[in-house]
Design an enzyme around this catalytic site. Structure first.
Site, mmCIF file in Angstrom:
data_model
loop_
_atom_site.group_PDB
_atom_site.id
_atom_site.type_symbol
_atom_site.label_atom_id
_atom_site.label_comp_id
_atom_site.label_asym_id
_atom_site.label_seq_id
_atom_site.Cartn_x
_atom_site.Cartn_y
_atom_site.Cartn_z
ATOM 1 C CB CYS B 51 25.574 96.788 -47.788
ATOM 2 S SG CYS B 51 26.021 97.102 -46.099
ATOM 3 C CG HIS B 100 28.576 80.721 -42.909
ATOM 4 N ND1 HIS B 100 29.795 81.316 -43.108
ATOM 5 C CD2 HIS B 100 27.653 81.566 -43.460
ATOM 6 C CE1 HIS B 100 29.620 82.458 -43.757
ATOM 7 N NE2 HIS B 100 28.321 82.634 -43.982
ATOM 8 C CB THR B 116 24.947 96.206 -32.800
ATOM 9 O OG1 THR B 116 25.043 97.474 -33.433
ATOM 10 C CG2 THR B 116 25.787 96.197 -31.548
ATOM 11 C CD GLN B 121 22.176 93.962 -41.530
ATOM 12 O OE1 GLN B 121 23.130 93.209 -41.298
ATOM 13 N NE2 GLN B 121 22.319 95.137 -42.129
#
Lengths: 276, 350
Positions: B51, B100, B116, B121
């Site tokens: 998100c 990155h 966390t 993800q």
């Protein structure tokens, strides 16, 4: 190859110092392995310490805790024993963080003072000596442990009340835990002190012909006993806990230190074996 | 020479309306990966979409073409012309793309530093791409490394330590007051949202007894049911306060629901057993003077926010340590790989 007693004692100091460092790292990094390391080092030190205490007794051919040197070393031995039992019971490496520096200062102090073997006063050559002195030192050690929990409690309580959270906040255990363990240590200390005083009077009756002679050490032990009686009474009857109890445990510790060292040096009496 | 290229946007570079459009849901992801693989210039590809960020990692032999494909892909996917979305995206290549990614995995690039979820993800995105055979040696290596870096940062720094939301801060504090939560009781007054969340967190940490009081009993019953708790009438709260170790108040009452005198009375009744008062109400529900009573710990919303702030500062200082770990890992990983040259001027970080 033989080592002198002093060399082995220095090694003992080294072991306790390493243990204290282990505990320091445990406290700062919060890694269990450092706590365990501290505990193992303290335990090895304690085993060696046991040997040294036994050796001195063999040399004296009696239970030999007379004179400042013997007394400091024996006190350290009892404190380490008591804290190890406590940590073993509740399985957290927090006691050592505070107790080990105390043990280190005791043995370090002992190692710089005269450790010559001097003849033991005849009156102390008695089986009661071992009972009385051990009980008293056990009570001192328990009160010392209670003091450590009290310091942690006061610290943690202050942070929680003022809502200012710093690096210690995460490292100290819960208030309830500190309060419970401090209380437990006082209960044990009180029992040992009571037995210590009783055994002392019985011995006094045999050695000096009187149960109680208001010698400064006796008087202060009684004051100490009443102080912890107030602590326990307050807890059980008036439900004092937390900060009130912690403050009393800190005052108790100060009185205990005075009873142990102060009286011996400042108020001469029948018990002045330390300064002799 | 192989180039690793990254086209992405995150919470810093794009507003939520744009992030929504760029987001690849679970169901869209499969097709998207397949679509990316169709491009001739793209050898390997991976999509990380959460998100707060959508990042597309590709490996290509042809820099310029690879980049062109990425723009083409994303503008089609978002159904917006490239010119309109360009300003929201950043492009990073090779060393910079890898650095990155490591930062992302270390949760240094997250909206909440040290959270966390992001590592999980990253892992999911990696496994998903691997399942679809979208990965080759290059992306495999850098993602493997990134996951290792993420774990390393988590274990070697305190970056994830310390609560940073109101409800978790309340939990953290309660654990510093009480030795165990399992035998404790929580009373919640008012059925507010944060209050509910706090109770939810408390019950997941072992609290078994939940008592709910509300002006309208029906609402109290609804909330109580959710936590297998007990609903009580609002008038009876003082009888239950005596039994509760944690009291959360979040009513909209215009006056104090619990006064200092009430708290003192309660403390006498509970033999001074510690009491944790959490005041989530606005205006405040509990008289601040209650904090002065021994064994009472009162925190209102601002106090909890202050705790979160202190923790956040702590995390920021830990983030510096984490950045050092990331930097050294980037250097190490670069030595392992044979990447194309890095042109600083092509790297645009917004």
């Amino acid at each position: 190859m033989t080592f002198s007693y002093q060399t082995i004692f220095s090694f003992l100091v080294f072991l306790y110092v390493s243990s204290a460092i282990g505990y320091f790292f445990f406290f700062t990094t919060q890694k269990q392995k450092f706590g365990l390391l501290g505990f193992v080092l303290a335990f090895s030190g304690w085993i060696l310490h046991t040997g040294l205490v036994a050796y001195r007794c063999l040399v004296f051919k009696s239970f030999a805790v007379s004179g400042l040197y013997e007394s400091l070393s024996f006190f350290a031995w009892v404190i380490v024993l008591v804290y190890m039992i406590s940590e073993f019971r509740h399985k957290q490496h927090i006691d050592g963080v505070f107790v080990l520096p105390l043990a280190v200062s005791l043995v370090a102090y002992a190692s710089v003072i005269n450790s010559d073997i001097r003849p033991l006063p005849a009156v102390l050559r008695s089986p009661w000596m071992a009972v009385h002195v051990t009980l008293c030192f056990l009570s001192y050690a328990c009160f010392t442990l209670a003091f450590c929990f009290a310091i942690m409690y006061i610290w943690q309580e202050k942070e929680l009340k003022s809502r200012k959270i710093d690096v210690f906040f995460f490292r100290l255990p819960a208030l309830e835990f500190l309060d419970r363990l401090g209380y437990r240590a006082v209960v044990f200390g009180f029992v040992f002190l009571s037995l210590g005083i009783v055994s002392g009077s019985i011995w006094a009756q045999k050695a000096w012909g009187t149960f109680w002679s208001w010698d400064p050490k006796e008087t202060f032990s009684l004051i100490l006993w009443f102080l912890y009686l107030v602590y326990l009474h307050g807890r059980l009857i008036a439900f004092w806990r937390g900060k009130k109890s912690a403050n009393l445990a800190i005052i108790g510790f100060a009185v205990m230190l005075f009873t142990y060292l102060g009286v011996s040096f400042l108020l001469p009496g029948l018990h002045s074996y330390l300064s002799k | 020479m192989m180039n690793i290229q990254l086209l992405g946007l995150n919470h810093k570079s794009a507003p939520i309306e744009i992030r929504e459009k760029a987001f690849f849901s679970e169901s869209k992801l499969e097709a998207a990966l397949a679509g990316l693989k169709e491009y001739k210039a793209i050898e390997e590809c991976l999509i990380l979409s959460t998100c707060n960020r959508t990042e597309i990692y590709v490996a290509s032999f042809d820099r310029v073409n690879g980049l062109g494909c990425l723009w083409d892909f994303i503008s089609r996917s978002m159904a917006m012309p490239e010119s309109q979305i360009k300003k929201y995206f950043y492009i990073l290549e090779n060393k910079f793309a890898m650095a990155h990614l490591f930062q992302v995995a270390a949760s240094l690039d997250s909206m909440i530093i040290g959270e966390t979820q992001i590592l999980g993800q990253v892992k999911d995105a990696y496994f998903r791409a691997r399942e679809k055979n979208c990965l080759g040696r290059n992306l495999n290596t850098i993602f493997d490394e990134a996951i290792r870096v993420g774990k390393k940062v988590r274990t070697q720094t305190q970056i994830g330590k310390g609560a940073i939301s109101t409800s978790t801060a309340a939990i953290e504090l309660s654990r510093k007051i009480f030795e165990s939560l399992e035998d404790k009781k929580v009373l919640i007054i008012g059925a507010g949202k944060i209050g509910e969340l706090t109770v939810k967190n408390l019950s997941s940490r072992g609290i078994k007894t939940v008592i709910v009081a509300n002006r309208t009993l029906i609402k109290a019953q609804e909330l109580a049911e959710r936590f297998c708790g007990e609903a009580i009438k609002f008038e009876n709260i003082f009888d239950y306060m005596r039994l509760s170790d944690i009291i959360i108040s979040s009513t909209s009452a215009p006056h104090f629901v619990i006064t200092a005198a009430d708290a003192a009375k309660v403390m006498r009744a509970r033999n001074n057993a510690p009491l944790f008062l959490i005041d989530l109400g606005l205006p405040r529900n509990i008289d601040p003077a209650a904090n002065a009573i021994e064994n009472v710990y009162l925190y209102n919303i601002d106090d909890l926010a202050q705790v979160c702030d202190a923790n956040l500062n702590q995390r920021r200082s830990e983030a510096q340590k984490a950045q050092q770990i990331v930097d050294s890992c980037v250097e190490l990983a670069l030595k392992k790989m044979n990447l194309g040259g890095t042109r600083q001027e092509e790297s645009i970080i917004k």
